[in-house]
Design a protein around this motif. Structure first.
Motif, PDB file in Angstrom:
ATOM      1  N   ASP A  22      56.650  38.081  -4.595  1.00  0.00           N
ATOM      2  CA  ASP A  22      56.352  36.752  -4.065  1.00  0.00           C
ATOM      3  C   ASP A  22      57.254  35.657  -4.624  1.00  0.00           C
ATOM      4  OD1 ASP A  22      54.370  37.585  -2.276  1.00  0.00           O
ATOM      5  OD2 ASP A  22      52.925  37.760  -3.912  1.00  0.00           O
ATOM      6  N   ASP A  23      58.236  36.056  -5.428  1.00  0.00           N
ATOM      7  CA  ASP A  23      59.186  35.066  -5.948  1.00  0.00           C
ATOM      8  C   ASP A  23      60.315  34.832  -4.951  1.00  0.00           C
ATOM      9  OD1 ASP A  23      57.749  34.785  -8.211  1.00  0.00           O
ATOM     10  OD2 ASP A  23      59.128  35.877  -9.526  1.00  0.00           O
ATOM     11  N   ALA A  24      61.014  33.732  -5.177  1.00  0.00           N
ATOM     12  CA  ALA A  24      62.174  33.435  -4.338  1.00  0.00           C
ATOM     13  C   ALA A  24      63.362  34.286  -4.789  1.00  0.00           C
ATOM     14  CB  ALA A  24      62.519  31.956  -4.448  1.00  0.00           C
ATOM     15  N   ILE A  25      64.253  34.567  -3.865  1.00  0.00           N
ATOM     16  CA  ILE A  25      65.495  35.273  -4.182  1.00  0.00           C
ATOM     17  C   ILE A  25      66.348  34.339  -5.049  1.00  0.00           C
ATOM     18  CG2 ILE A  25      67.624  36.194  -3.150  1.00  0.00           C
ATOM     19  CD1 ILE A  25      65.800  36.828  -0.645  1.00  0.00           C
ATOM     20  N   PRO A  26      66.890  34.849  -6.155  1.00  0.00           N
ATOM     21  CA  PRO A  26      67.626  33.971  -7.063  1.00  0.00           C
ATOM     22  C   PRO A  26      68.843  33.323  -6.393  1.00  0.00           C
ATOM     23  CG  PRO A  26      67.218  36.102  -8.079  1.00  0.00           C
ATOM     24  CD  PRO A  26      66.821  36.222  -6.648  1.00  0.00           C
ATOM     25  N   SER A  27      69.177  32.176  -6.885  1.00  0.00           N
ATOM     26  CA  SER A  27      70.444  31.576  -6.464  1.00  0.00           C
ATOM     27  C   SER A  27      71.284  31.443  -7.715  1.00  0.00           C
ATOM     28  CB  SER A  27      70.206  30.220  -5.812  1.00  0.00           C
ATOM     29  OG  SER A  27      69.351  29.444  -6.618  1.00  0.00           O
ATOM     30  N   GLY A  28      72.551  31.405  -7.567  1.00  0.00           N
ATOM     31  CA  GLY A  28      73.433  31.301  -8.729  1.00  0.00           C
ATOM     32  C   GLY A  28      74.852  31.274  -8.242  1.00  0.00           C
ATOM     33  N   ALA A  29      75.734  30.762  -9.065  1.00  0.00           N
ATOM     34  CA  ALA A  29      77.112  30.605  -8.626  1.00  0.00           C
ATOM     35  C   ALA A  29      78.029  31.639  -9.265  1.00  0.00           C
ATOM     36  CB  ALA A  29      77.602  29.195  -8.953  1.00  0.00           C
ATOM     37  N   ASP A  30      77.449  32.516 -10.119  1.00  0.00           N
ATOM     38  CA  ASP A  30      78.309  33.513 -10.757  1.00  0.00           C
ATOM     39  C   ASP A  30      78.716  34.576  -9.745  1.00  0.00           C
ATOM     40  OD1 ASP A  30      76.248  36.060 -11.526  1.00  0.00           O
ATOM     41  OD2 ASP A  30      75.341  34.096 -11.131  1.00  0.00           O
ATOM     42  N   HIS A  31      79.794  35.272 -10.075  1.00  0.00           N
ATOM     43  CA  HIS A  31      80.370  36.234  -9.131  1.00  0.00           C
ATOM     44  C   HIS A  31      79.366  37.304  -8.726  1.00  0.00           C
ATOM     45  CE1 HIS A  31      82.500  39.905  -7.975  1.00  0.00           C
ATOM     46  NE2 HIS A  31      83.285  39.077  -7.326  1.00  0.00           N
ATOM     47  N   SER A  32      78.620  37.860  -9.722  1.00  0.00           N
ATOM     48  CA  SER A  32      77.691  38.952  -9.417  1.00  0.00           C
ATOM     49  C   SER A  32      76.615  38.514  -8.433  1.00  0.00           C
ATOM     50  CB  SER A  32      77.020  39.458 -10.694  1.00  0.00           C
ATOM     51  OG  SER A  32      77.978  40.021 -11.539  1.00  0.00           O
ATOM     52  N   THR A  33      76.034  37.328  -8.681  1.00  0.00           N
ATOM     53  CA  THR A  33      74.975  36.832  -7.796  1.00  0.00           C
ATOM     54  C   THR A  33      75.518  36.578  -6.396  1.00  0.00           C
ATOM     55  OG1 THR A  33      73.909  35.812  -9.697  1.00  0.00           O
ATOM     56  CG2 THR A  33      73.190  35.054  -7.529  1.00  0.00           C
ATOM     57  N   LEU A  34      76.665  35.929  -6.326  1.00  0.00           N
ATOM     58  CA  LEU A  34      77.235  35.610  -5.016  1.00  0.00           C
ATOM     59  C   LEU A  34      77.586  36.876  -4.254  1.00  0.00           C
ATOM     60  CD1 LEU A  34      79.555  32.571  -5.891  1.00  0.00           C
ATOM     61  CD2 LEU A  34      77.337  32.536  -4.701  1.00  0.00           C
ATOM     62  N   ASP A  35      78.155  37.840  -4.975  1.00  0.00           N
ATOM     63  CA  ASP A  35      78.526  39.109  -4.356  1.00  0.00           C
ATOM     64  C   ASP A  35      77.278  39.799  -3.799  1.00  0.00           C
ATOM     65  OD1 ASP A  35      80.107  41.291  -3.647  1.00  0.00           O
ATOM     66  OD2 ASP A  35      79.864  42.258  -5.603  1.00  0.00           O
ATOM     67  N   ALA A  36      76.203  39.785  -4.613  1.00  0.00           N
ATOM     68  CA  ALA A  36      74.960  40.436  -4.203  1.00  0.00           C
ATOM     69  C   ALA A  36      74.347  39.718  -2.993  1.00  0.00           C
ATOM     70  CB  ALA A  36      73.975  40.466  -5.364  1.00  0.00           C
ATOM     71  N   LEU A  37      74.266  38.396  -3.066  1.00  0.00           N
ATOM     72  CA  LEU A  37      73.679  37.630  -1.960  1.00  0.00           C
ATOM     73  C   LEU A  37      74.477  37.844  -0.683  1.00  0.00           C
ATOM     74  CD1 LEU A  37      72.867  34.245  -3.754  1.00  0.00           C
ATOM     75  CD2 LEU A  37      71.211  35.968  -2.961  1.00  0.00           C
ATOM     76  N   ASN A  38      75.796  37.870  -0.841  1.00  0.00           N
ATOM     77  CA  ASN A  38      76.675  38.045   0.304  1.00  0.00           C
ATOM     78  C   ASN A  38      76.451  39.416   0.945  1.00  0.00           C
ATOM     79  OD1 ASN A  38      78.867  37.577   2.078  1.00  0.00           O
ATOM     80  ND2 ASN A  38      80.164  38.819   0.712  1.00  0.00           N
TER      81      ASN A  38
END
Ligand code: SF4
Lengths: 474, 189
Positions: free
Chosen positions: A312-328
């Motif tokens: 029930d949590d929100a999907i994390p946001s972040g500007a680091d490469h790993s997070t962006l790569d994963a979100l993408n």
């Protein structure tokens, strides 16, 4: 009571010590004796070849047990009893294991065996997996067997050959990591949520170089299936192995299984197994404490098993490469809700969650309900034995009536090398253990979850907290 | 076959953490019963699209197997599956060594058994290498030193037994077999 002269040792140290053919020295690693090697078609052919090339024999065929699981089809055979493999290479690989096992006198559970199944489901079911053993397999999820208090770990193909030829491995002593898990689990939360939570907490490399021992009231209360689910994913935080000290739950599970000790041997074995526990005062190189009462149904949101959130949590946001790569890759927007994401495929199976308990849980939630239109659901039991038991209880009919597919046992969509795969861009809620890019099919997006969450998500056609369907019933 | 003991080359960088063995060689290629010829599947999904055409964003497009034999990657390289196909594929693709601030245990083990050197360095060194792709490096197994253009000599840890076996051409299975009497004693217990 331990003797005052005996230093307090951990469960791992006890099992390690019992298997030392030779101690580690400054110049050479330890020689560790291996009690049981499990074999399957994918990581063994080159090892058998190497033995043949050197003119070596398998030293102890009686300490090997083989199955076919990774590249086998999960669709039933045709009317002539012929299984249709995804590729000729897949069939050739299975045929080669048959030849290698026949030539070397190794027990192989092929299509005609009532025990055949995913290697880490079959071993425990047959009672081949026992407390205090050293167990290896050319497969990183071998840690599963640690649920019985065995030291069990994955090895590469060269080492598969070492064990075939010598029944030994060269090993440096790993570190120990104690994970104490205390408290009662909330409704709708199971071992899969616990281990996802643990990996999220310590990270995908938090266990590197270590053998984990899981203990505490939460672990003691778990049945063997749950302990296996937990130990299974030890590799996903980089650990070499995961172990749980054997107890009455372990003994009750093993009693009467085909390869378990019998008669007088049984009583003697249990007496010995009872000594396999960490002494009071023994120290782990590192200790992590987990409060189980805080764990929610958990899922992964990214591209490795450490990217975990409560459902029930929100999907994390972040500007680091790993997070962006994963979100993408996952096509998620940082900060958006996980619950409610539309689901294309649901997979219940794999050596993490394909045992009777997993199937029962999912079936209970799905009884009288339907898989959402537009969502495809695959249920793949872990072994023939599990399949038979599930069918005897009518679980297959619950899944089929819900509109799910009920398949033959095997690894299936866990690694998608047998043709069972998701399409590009498909969002898959999966009870397996890896959400790496493309693991379940090229471009497929995997969310790792418990059987309950998978079942709830199948019904809703969206990522769904199982409580939404469970609360109505209570 | 003994390892020459030294790898001297320019680096090729993949600045990504947690590169798992499914990325190094996807599961669909594991039906092989050979260990040779897996280079063509190395990082397959990064290089090719669904229909087998090269991807426009292929991060290995500029890789040159003659001059770039040292791969530098983010931390926790080789995590995931135990498939030895991963080092087999990397070697066949042209790499002789991988530098990272952390390796997954099974991958490290598998690599050493095949002569692919896993060189573990501090994060600061790894970051420097990743920020400056193409640096010339020299890896010396016997002295455990990594020499980096502009950084000097850096010591790295390498399991001494594996290093010894690699440079002397000692096969680990032969070593185990020499201990057969002790293994038999142990079995008779
Ligand atoms: S089910 Fe998946 S993780 Fe388990 S042995 Fe099979 S492929 Fe490996």
């Amino acid at each position: 009571m331990s003797e005052p002269s005996q230093p307090a040792t951990t469960l791992f140290e006890k099992v390690w010590q019992r298997h030392l053919v030779r101690e580690e020295s400054a110049r050479t690693p330890a020689i560790l004796y291996i009690d049981l090697q499990l074999l399957h078609e994918v990581t063994s052919p080159q090892a058998f070849d190497e033995l043949k090339r050197r003119g070596l024999k398998v030293r102890r065929p009686d300490r090997c047990l083989a199955t076919i699981d990774h590249s086998t089809p999960t669709t039933p055979p045709d009317s002539d009893g012929v299984y249709h493999y995804h590729t000729p290479e897949a069939k050739a690989q299975v045929d080669m294991l048959h030849v290698n096992c026949a030539e070397n006198g190794i027990e192989l559970h092929g299509w005609d065996s009532p025990h055949r199944g995913i290697v880490h489901v079959m071993g425990p079911e047959m009672g081949a997996t026992q407390p205090g053993m050293t167990i290896v397999c050319g497969d990183s999820h071998t840690a599963t067997h640690g649920a019985f208090g065995a030291l069990a770990f994955g090895i590469g193909t060269t080492e598969v050959g070492h064990v075939l030829a010598t029944q030994c491995l060269l090993q440096s002593r790993p570190k120990t990591l104690g994970i104490r898990i205390e408290g009662s689990l909330k409704k709708g939360v199971g071992a899969k949520d616990v281990i996802l939570h643990v990996i999220g907490a310590i990270g995908v490399d938090g266990g590197t170089g270590s053998v984990i021992e899981y203990f505490g009231s939460t672990v003691s209360a778990m049945d063997m299936e749950s302990r296996m689910t937990m130990c299974n994913m030890s590799i996903e935080c980089g650990a070499k192995a995961g172990m749980v000290a054997p107890d009455e739950t372990t003994f009750a599970y093993l009693k009467g299984r085909p390869l378990a000790p019998r008669g007088e041997d049984w009583a003697a074995a249990v007496e010995d197994w009872k000594t396999l526990k960490t002494d009071p005062g023994a120290r782990y190189d590192r200790l992590v404490e987990i409060d189980a009462t805080k764990i929610e149904p958990s899922v992964t949101w990214g591209i490795n098993p450490g990217m975990v959130i409560a459902i029930d949590d929100a999907i994390p946001s972040g500007a680091d490469h790993s997070t962006l790569d994963a979100l993408n890759y996952m096509q998620f927007e940082g900060g958006s809700e996980m619950a409610g994401q539309p689901v294309d495929v649901v997979f219940i199976g794999s050596c993490t969650n394909s045992r009777l308990r997993d199937l029962r849980e999912a079936a209970e939630l799905m009884k009288g309900r339907k898989v959402a239109s537009g969502t495809r659901m695959l249920v793949v039991p872990g072994s023939e034995a599990t399949r038979k038991e599930a069918e005897a209880e009518g679980l297959d009919r619950i899944f089929l009536q819900a509109g799910a597919e009920w398949r033959e046992p095997g690894c299936s969509m866990c690694l998608a090398m047998n043709g069972d795969s998701a399409g590009p861009g498909d969002l898959v809620v999966s009870t397996s253990n890896r959400n790496f890019k493309g693991r379940q099919g090229r471009g497929a997006r995997t969310i790792l979850a418990s059987p309950l969450t998978a079942a709830a998500s199948a019904i809703a056609g969206r990522v769904t907290n199982p409580l939404e369907f469970m609360e109505a019933e209570s | 076959m003994s390892h020459p003991g030294v790898v001297e080359s320019s680096t090729f960088c993949l600045p990504v953490h947690n590169i798992d063995t499914d990325q190094i060689i996807p599961g669909q290629f594991l039906t092989t019963t050979e260990r040779e010829g897996l280079g063509r599947f190395c990082f397959y999904s990064w290089r090719f699209d669904e229909s087998g055409n090269e991807r426009p964003d292929n991060p290995l497009k500029a890789f040159d197997s003659v001059s770039q034999q040292v791969l530098v990657a983010g931390s926790n390289f080789g995590c995931g599956s135990s498939r030895e196909h991963a080092p087999w594929a990397l070697l066949d693709f042209g790499f002789r060594a991988v530098i990272s601030s952390q390796f997954a245990d099974i991958f490290r083990n598998n690599s050493l058994k095949n002569g692919l050197l896993p060189v573990q360095v501090d994060e600061s060194v790894a970051d420097h290498l990743l920020e400056n792709p193409g640096l010339s490096v020299r890896i010396d197994i016997s002295s455990h030193t990594l020499s980096v253009e502009g950084l000097g000599d850096i010591e790295f840890s390498l399991d001494p037994f594996s290093a010894y076996c690699l440079t002397r051409g000692i096969d680990q299975l032969d070593f185990l077999l020499e201990n057969e009497p002790e293994i038999t004693d142990f079995e008779q217990g």
